[in-house]
Design a protein around this motif. Structure first.
Motif, mmCIF file in Angstrom:
data_model
loop_
_atom_site.group_PDB
_atom_site.id
_atom_site.type_symbol
_atom_site.label_atom_id
_atom_site.label_comp_id
_atom_site.label_asym_id
_atom_site.label_seq_id
_atom_site.Cartn_x
_atom_site.Cartn_y
_atom_site.Cartn_z
ATOM 1 N N PHE A 92 10.388 -4.242 -68.538
ATOM 2 C CA PHE A 92 10.143 -3.671 -69.854
ATOM 3 C C PHE A 92 11.056 -2.466 -70.064
ATOM 4 N N LYS A 93 11.241 -2.071 -71.337
ATOM 5 C CA LYS A 93 12.134 -0.957 -71.660
ATOM 6 C C LYS A 93 11.408 0.380 -71.716
ATOM 7 N N ASP A 94 10.319 0.461 -72.495
ATOM 8 C CA ASP A 94 9.680 1.756 -72.698
ATOM 9 C C ASP A 94 8.168 1.615 -72.709
ATOM 10 N N ILE A 95 7.479 2.752 -72.798
ATOM 11 C CA ILE A 95 6.025 2.778 -72.697
ATOM 12 C C ILE A 95 5.361 2.031 -73.844
ATOM 13 N N ASP A 96 5.834 2.207 -75.043
ATOM 14 C CA ASP A 96 5.233 1.518 -76.180
ATOM 15 C C ASP A 96 5.275 0.006 -75.989
ATOM 16 N N GLU A 97 6.397 -0.480 -75.480
ATOM 17 C CA GLU A 97 6.516 -1.927 -75.255
ATOM 18 C C GLU A 97 5.515 -2.404 -74.218
ATOM 19 N N VAL A 98 5.444 -1.713 -73.085
ATOM 20 C CA VAL A 98 4.593 -2.202 -72.007
ATOM 21 C C VAL A 98 3.121 -2.120 -72.385
ATOM 22 N N VAL A 99 2.720 -1.068 -73.092
ATOM 23 C CA VAL A 99 1.321 -0.966 -73.523
ATOM 24 C C VAL A 99 0.969 -2.116 -74.458
ATOM 25 N N SER A 100 1.842 -2.416 -75.388
ATOM 26 C CA SER A 100 1.598 -3.512 -76.317
ATOM 27 C C SER A 100 1.481 -4.836 -75.581
ATOM 28 N N ARG A 101 2.337 -5.041 -74.601
ATOM 29 C CA ARG A 101 2.333 -6.319 -73.891
ATOM 30 C C ARG A 101 1.114 -6.492 -72.987
ATOM 31 N N VAL A 102 0.737 -5.455 -72.269
ATOM 32 C CA VAL A 102 -0.419 -5.612 -71.368
ATOM 33 C C VAL A 102 -1.714 -5.768 -72.160
ATOM 34 N N ASN A 103 -1.770 -5.185 -73.351
ATOM 35 C CA ASN A 103 -2.978 -5.312 -74.167
ATOM 36 C C ASN A 103 -3.042 -6.629 -74.930
ATOM 37 N N ASN A 104 -1.939 -7.345 -74.976
ATOM 38 C CA ASN A 104 -1.899 -8.628 -75.670
ATOM 39 C C ASN A 104 -2.435 -9.725 -74.745
ATOM 40 N N SER A 105 -3.696 -9.565 -74.384
ATOM 41 C CA SER A 105 -4.343 -10.477 -73.446
ATOM 42 C C SER A 105 -5.820 -10.563 -73.796
ATOM 43 N N SER A 106 -6.410 -11.710 -73.545
ATOM 44 C CA SER A 106 -7.853 -11.847 -73.784
ATOM 45 C C SER A 106 -8.660 -11.122 -72.715
ATOM 46 N N PHE A 107 -8.003 -10.790 -71.584
ATOM 47 C CA PHE A 107 -8.686 -10.097 -70.494
ATOM 48 C C PHE A 107 -8.501 -8.587 -70.622
ATOM 49 N N GLY A 108 -9.403 -7.853 -69.981
ATOM 50 C CA GLY A 108 -9.292 -6.397 -69.958
ATOM 51 C C GLY A 108 -10.083 -5.811 -68.807
ATOM 52 N N LEU A 109 -9.878 -6.361 -67.611
ATOM 53 C CA LEU A 109 -10.667 -5.901 -66.475
ATOM 54 C C LEU A 109 -10.073 -4.659 -65.823
ATOM 55 N N ALA A 110 -8.832 -4.737 -65.361
ATOM 56 C CA ALA A 110 -8.245 -3.622 -64.619
ATOM 57 C C ALA A 110 -6.740 -3.554 -64.864
ATOM 58 N N ALA A 111 -6.170 -2.419 -64.506
ATOM 59 C CA ALA A 111 -4.723 -2.209 -64.574
ATOM 60 C C ALA A 111 -4.380 -1.088 -63.612
ATOM 61 N N SER A 112 -3.125 -1.033 -63.199
ATOM 62 C CA SER A 112 -2.657 0.097 -62.393
ATOM 63 C C SER A 112 -1.332 0.593 -62.942
ATOM 64 N N ILE A 113 -1.116 1.904 -62.787
ATOM 65 C CA ILE A 113 0.123 2.549 -63.237
ATOM 66 C C ILE A 113 0.763 3.205 -62.019
ATOM 67 N N TRP A 114 2.046 2.971 -61.838
ATOM 68 C CA TRP A 114 2.754 3.477 -60.658
ATOM 69 C C TRP A 114 3.835 4.448 -61.122
ATOM 70 N N SER A 115 3.578 5.727 -60.921
ATOM 71 C CA SER A 115 4.509 6.756 -61.382
ATOM 72 C C SER A 115 4.084 8.111 -60.832
ATOM 73 N N ASN A 116 5.039 9.025 -60.717
ATOM 74 C CA ASN A 116 4.735 10.412 -60.366
ATOM 75 C C ASN A 116 4.878 11.337 -61.567
ATOM 76 N N ASP A 117 5.096 10.749 -62.739
ATOM 77 C CA ASP A 117 5.228 11.515 -63.973
ATOM 78 C C ASP A 117 3.840 11.616 -64.619
ATOM 79 N N LEU A 118 3.153 12.728 -64.370
ATOM 80 C CA LEU A 118 1.770 12.879 -64.822
ATOM 81 C C LEU A 118 1.651 12.768 -66.331
ATOM 82 N N LYS A 119 2.612 13.311 -67.055
ATOM 83 C CA LYS A 119 2.545 13.262 -68.513
ATOM 84 C C LYS A 119 2.532 11.820 -69.008
ATOM 85 N N LYS A 120 3.397 10.995 -68.448
ATOM 86 C CA LYS A 120 3.447 9.597 -68.870
ATOM 87 C C LYS A 120 2.177 8.849 -68.464
ATOM 88 N N VAL A 121 1.693 9.129 -67.264
ATOM 89 C CA VAL A 121 0.459 8.488 -66.803
ATOM 90 C C VAL A 121 -0.698 8.822 -67.746
#
Length: 503
Positions: free
Chosen positions: A415-444
């Motif tokens: 993916f390119k940016d945060i807006d894209e990835v958020v839109s894509r992961v939410n485009n699912s009928s499921f919503g159980l869990a997710a993980s974010i891998w980063s040391n950038d607290l602001k982005k997390v």
């Protein structure tokens, strides 16, 4: 009959485990082991070899009625709901101690029954279940109502009571049989309820052992009954039974929807913990080499047979290929083998039918044009093994991306940016869990509230604690396991108004 697992050369297991597995396994009703009313049984096969392991009684609606009536009597007239909270707490603490004392036995039974590595079964499933039992036992003495100031004026007093909901019908899956049995049973017992538990026919043995340990700990007969059998003949009659007050189910979304409909017929309270297609989101500042093993664990733990498995990998473009390279190294070097071999890192799948289902998705991934980047290892054909599999360059419309595979299959894309990835992961009928891998607290902190999931992990995937609620959004379920939220699901709130004014 297929060769018995205990004939010939077999991994070393304790004499106690062999004695338990090879003895007669009936239904557990009113504190006793008994045959099904029909006399029918079903066979159990050991996943690492495909050999016959044992047979278990197969319940039908008559057996369900017996079990529900036993739990109904135990709730309506028995001692359990009428014990002091401290008495229930003490018994559940004893049960936790017994679980811990029998950790090797329970782990070996679990491994023989569904295939997972014995070290994982012992150190994670069983020991965390003991901790869970202690956590929930403590809630027995902390169930408080509240006092309220009524607007009716002097002489009127109001308060609320928290009372056990009644008889609980619970169905659990085969992927974490002992853990799931504890999750369904212990919280309900702490609240003062009684339970009829139906484990999966693919992994029933440790539920039967839990029932025995409960009696040994001092849980009265009838408070916990276990019926074994399939969904059609045992599970469906249990969920539709008019004498249960609460239905609690963990399993597939498709079955969960049917249970929800059945529960509505009787207005039965319901908790549904269902499927997922959980994303692992890797931002560009992450170090591919340092996170590769944990990403691999996110999908390959328990051979991917985890409702929260990190089965979708989305990596920011600039480190996409580097992450795939490191992750492929880990996957290709995982030790796949029999669960009783302590060097095994990933065991077989739980059944032949499930192995064939997962393999059909792998074939589908090839047909859909995904890039297979892991080696296609030769697996032992006698067992239910599937090689750790990673597909790269997947598109969001592929079935391997949208559907829950429930096996060691990871689908990756960039993916390119945060807006894209958020839109894509939410485009699912499921919503159980997710993980974010980063040391950038602001982005997390930006991403976390935007993810439509009941659980969000940061720089880890799949850890669970008894104090933290577990459950999902959308088609991943209704309600929560763990934490005070789970206890609340087994309680009814009663409002009390007292007029003590002079007449």
């Amino acid at each position: 009959m297929t060769q018995h697992f205990f004939t010939g050369q077999n991994p070393n297991i304790t004499t106690e485990t062999k004695a338990f597995v090879t003895r007669y396994h009936g239904l557990f009703i009113d504190g006793q082991t008994m045959p099904a009313a029909s006399g029918e049984t079903f066979d159990v096969f050991e996943p690492s070899t495909g050999h016959w392991l044992t047979s278990i009684a197969a319940a039908n609606s008559e057996d369900v009625n017996r079990a529900v009536q036993s739990s109904r009597n135990a709730f309506d007239t028995g001692p359990w709901p009428r014990m002091t909270p401290a008495e229930r707490e003490l018994i559940l603490f004893r049960l936790a101690d017994l679980i811990e004392q029998n950790k090797q036995l329970i782990a070996e039974i679990e491994t023989l029954d569904m295939g997972k590595p014995v070290i994982e079964a012992r150190d994670i499933d069983v020991m965390e279940s003991a901790s869970y039992c202690r956590y929930m036992a403590g809630w027995a003495t902390k169930l408080d109502g509240r006092v309220t100031q009524l607007s009716a004026g002097p002489g009127n007093f109001g308060y609320t009571r928290k009372e056990p909901i009644g008889v609980v019908g619970a169905i659990i899956p085969w992927n974490f049989p002992f853990s799931m049995a504890c999750w369904k049973v212990i919280a309900a017992l702490a609240a003062g309820c009684t339970v009829v538990l139906k484990p999966s026919e693919l992994a029933s043995l440790t539920s039967l052992k839990l029932a025995e340990l409960a009696i040994e700990a001092g849980v009265p007969t009838g408070v916990l009954n276990v019926i074994t059998g399939d969904g059609q003949n045992a599970g469906a009659p249990l969920m539709a039974h008019p004498s249960i007050n609460k239905a609690s189910f963990t399993g597939s979304t498709a079955v969960g929807k049917m249970i929800g409909k059945a529960a509505m017929e009787n207005l039965t309270r319901v908790t549904l913990e269902l499927g997922g297609k959980s994303p692992m989101i890797v931002l560009g500042d992450a170090d591919p080499a340092s996170i590769a093993e944990e990403l691999a664990a996110g999908i390959f733990f328990n051979a991917g047979q985890v409702c929260t498995a990190g089965s979708r990998l989305l990596v920011q473009e600039k480190i996409y290929e580097d992450v795939l390279l490191e992750l492929t190294k880990v996957a290709n070097n995982l030790v796949v083998g029999a669960g009783l071999d302590e060097s095994t890192q990933m065991g077989p799948l739980a059944s032949l039918a499930h192995k064939e289902k997962v393999e059909s998705y792998i074939n589908l991934g090839r047909e859909e044009g995904a890039r297979l980047i892991t080696s296609n290892r030769d697996m032992d054909e006698n067992g239910y093994y599937v090689s750790p599999t990673i597909f790269a360059d997947c598109t969001d419309t592929m079935r391997i991306v949208t559907e829950e595979i429930f096996g060691p299959v990871l689908v990756a894309s960039s993916f390119k940016d945060i807006d894209e990835v958020v839109s894509r992961v939410n485009n699912s009928s499921f919503g159980l869990a997710a993980s974010i891998w980063s040391n950038d607290l602001k982005k997390v902190m930006d991403i976390t509230p935007r993810i439509q999931a009941g659980i969000v992990w940061v720089n880890t995937h799949n850890p669970i604690d008894a104090s933290l609620p577990f459950g999902g959004f959308k088609h991943s379920g209704i309600g929560r396991e763990n934490g005070p939220e789970q206890i609340e699901a087994y309680l009814e709130t009663k409002s009390v108004w007292i007029n003590h004014a002079d007449s």
